[in-house]
Design a protein around this motif. Sequence first.
Motif, PDB file in Angstrom:
ATOM      1  N   LEU A 178      -7.719  -4.317  -2.088  1.00  0.00           N
ATOM      2  CA  LEU A 178      -6.438  -3.610  -2.037  1.00  0.00           C
ATOM      3  C   LEU A 178      -5.251  -4.537  -2.262  1.00  0.00           C
ATOM      4  O   LEU A 178      -4.122  -4.151  -2.022  1.00  0.00           O
ATOM      5  CB  LEU A 178      -6.299  -2.902  -0.679  1.00  0.00           C
ATOM      6  CG  LEU A 178      -7.411  -1.908  -0.335  1.00  0.00           C
ATOM      7  CD1 LEU A 178      -7.196  -1.339   1.045  1.00  0.00           C
ATOM      8  CD2 LEU A 178      -7.485  -0.816  -1.368  1.00  0.00           C
ATOM      9  N   VAL A 179      -5.500  -5.773  -2.705  1.00  0.00           N
ATOM     10  CA  VAL A 179      -4.445  -6.747  -2.950  1.00  0.00           C
ATOM     11  C   VAL A 179      -4.275  -6.872  -4.452  1.00  0.00           C
ATOM     12  O   VAL A 179      -5.273  -6.946  -5.167  1.00  0.00           O
ATOM     13  CB  VAL A 179      -4.826  -8.098  -2.317  1.00  0.00           C
ATOM     14  CG1 VAL A 179      -3.805  -9.175  -2.631  1.00  0.00           C
ATOM     15  CG2 VAL A 179      -5.009  -7.955  -0.824  1.00  0.00           C
ATOM     16  N   PRO A 180      -3.115  -6.925  -5.029  1.00  0.00           N
ATOM     17  CA  PRO A 180      -1.760  -6.951  -4.490  1.00  0.00           C
ATOM     18  C   PRO A 180      -1.202  -5.566  -4.181  1.00  0.00           C
ATOM     19  O   PRO A 180      -0.264  -5.445  -3.429  1.00  0.00           O
ATOM     20  CB  PRO A 180      -0.952  -7.623  -5.586  1.00  0.00           C
ATOM     21  CG  PRO A 180      -1.653  -7.243  -6.845  1.00  0.00           C
ATOM     22  CD  PRO A 180      -3.113  -7.163  -6.479  1.00  0.00           C
ATOM     23  N   SER A 181      -1.774  -4.499  -4.760  1.00  0.00           N
ATOM     24  CA  SER A 181      -1.248  -3.171  -4.449  1.00  0.00           C
ATOM     25  C   SER A 181      -2.358  -2.143  -4.644  1.00  0.00           C
ATOM     26  O   SER A 181      -3.303  -2.359  -5.400  1.00  0.00           O
ATOM     27  CB  SER A 181      -0.050  -2.828  -5.332  1.00  0.00           C
ATOM     28  OG  SER A 181      -0.463  -2.744  -6.686  1.00  0.00           O
ATOM     29  N   ALA A 182      -2.190  -1.036  -3.935  1.00  0.00           N
ATOM     30  CA  ALA A 182      -3.169   0.045  -4.047  1.00  0.00           C
ATOM     31  C   ALA A 182      -2.535   1.334  -3.554  1.00  0.00           C
ATOM     32  O   ALA A 182      -1.558   1.316  -2.804  1.00  0.00           O
ATOM     33  CB  ALA A 182      -4.411  -0.261  -3.232  1.00  0.00           C
ATOM     34  N   THR A 183      -3.106   2.435  -4.006  1.00  0.00           N
ATOM     35  CA  THR A 183      -2.690   3.748  -3.532  1.00  0.00           C
ATOM     36  C   THR A 183      -3.841   4.337  -2.734  1.00  0.00           C
ATOM     37  O   THR A 183      -4.966   4.416  -3.227  1.00  0.00           O
ATOM     38  CB  THR A 183      -2.349   4.681  -4.706  1.00  0.00           C
ATOM     39  OG1 THR A 183      -1.274   4.093  -5.444  1.00  0.00           O
ATOM     40  CG2 THR A 183      -1.918   6.046  -4.213  1.00  0.00           C
ATOM     41  N   LEU A 193       0.839  -1.193   0.000  1.00  0.00           N
ATOM     42  CA  LEU A 193       0.000   0.000   0.000  1.00  0.00           C
ATOM     43  C   LEU A 193       0.874   1.243   0.000  1.00  0.00           C
ATOM     44  O   LEU A 193       1.830   1.331   0.765  1.00  0.00           O
ATOM     45  CB  LEU A 193      -0.912   0.017   1.228  1.00  0.00           C
ATOM     46  CG  LEU A 193      -1.873  -1.162   1.366  1.00  0.00           C
ATOM     47  CD1 LEU A 193      -2.697  -1.008   2.619  1.00  0.00           C
ATOM     48  CD2 LEU A 193      -2.763  -1.278   0.159  1.00  0.00           C
ATOM     49  N   GLN A 194       0.535   2.163  -0.861  1.00  0.00           N
ATOM     50  CA  GLN A 194       1.220   3.448  -0.884  1.00  0.00           C
ATOM     51  C   GLN A 194       0.233   4.494  -0.376  1.00  0.00           C
ATOM     52  O   GLN A 194      -0.894   4.574  -0.837  1.00  0.00           O
ATOM     53  CB  GLN A 194       1.686   3.818  -2.286  1.00  0.00           C
ATOM     54  CG  GLN A 194       2.435   5.132  -2.305  1.00  0.00           C
ATOM     55  CD  GLN A 194       2.902   5.513  -3.690  1.00  0.00           C
ATOM     56  OE1 GLN A 194       2.253   5.197  -4.673  1.00  0.00           O
ATOM     57  NE2 GLN A 194       4.021   6.195  -3.756  1.00  0.00           N
ATOM     58  N   PHE A 195       0.679   5.264   0.600  1.00  0.00           N
ATOM     59  CA  PHE A 195      -0.132   6.318   1.184  1.00  0.00           C
ATOM     60  C   PHE A 195       0.351   7.650   0.627  1.00  0.00           C
ATOM     61  O   PHE A 195       1.531   7.951   0.695  1.00  0.00           O
ATOM     62  CB  PHE A 195       0.012   6.323   2.714  1.00  0.00           C
ATOM     63  CG  PHE A 195      -0.438   5.042   3.356  1.00  0.00           C
ATOM     64  CD1 PHE A 195      -1.737   4.889   3.778  1.00  0.00           C
ATOM     65  CD2 PHE A 195       0.445   3.985   3.532  1.00  0.00           C
ATOM     66  CE1 PHE A 195      -2.152   3.712   4.375  1.00  0.00           C
ATOM     67  CE2 PHE A 195       0.043   2.809   4.123  1.00  0.00           C
ATOM     68  CZ  PHE A 195      -1.259   2.668   4.546  1.00  0.00           C
TER      69      PHE A 195
END
Length: 159
Positions: free
Chosen positions: A99-104, A35-37
């Motif tokens: 939100l898997v495998p990646s999310a912003t 996860l990118q915040f």
Amino acid sequence: MKEDRKTYEMVHGRTKIIQTETVPVKARETKAARLQFRASNGTTKTADFTRDTPFTEVRAYAESAFEMPAGKLEIGISFPQRKVLDSSADALTLAQLGLVPSATLFVRVWDRTPAAKPKTEAQKTNPASAYFSVYVALTALALALLFWHIRTPPPAFAQ
């Protein structure tokens, strides 16, 4: 158009058509979510979680990473649709939220008092500017007295 094609084939030769077969790739289960915040001030943080992590842990991480007390952050997703993840999402896992495998995730800070901006060298109080303001005030006073004296008629002399 056909003539152009024939001319091209005479110069470059006949084009070969290659047949390919598409083989479906078996979707693998990813066990991690990255996860990118992104904060509203431009700060970014990235963290890895397991797919079964409840969103409460993600919220706690964001609050500690951005050094904010609980309840002062609003976390939202922009894709596929813009929505805010409020307390109703806290019981869901990252896989259930998609939100898997990646999310912003976009983070907005609420109820934060603005920090005092450091002054630049030009903004700091300069002793010369303090003297200049006193000079301007005294000059204005002297000019006011001068014009008052000019406009006032002189007193009549006793005879």
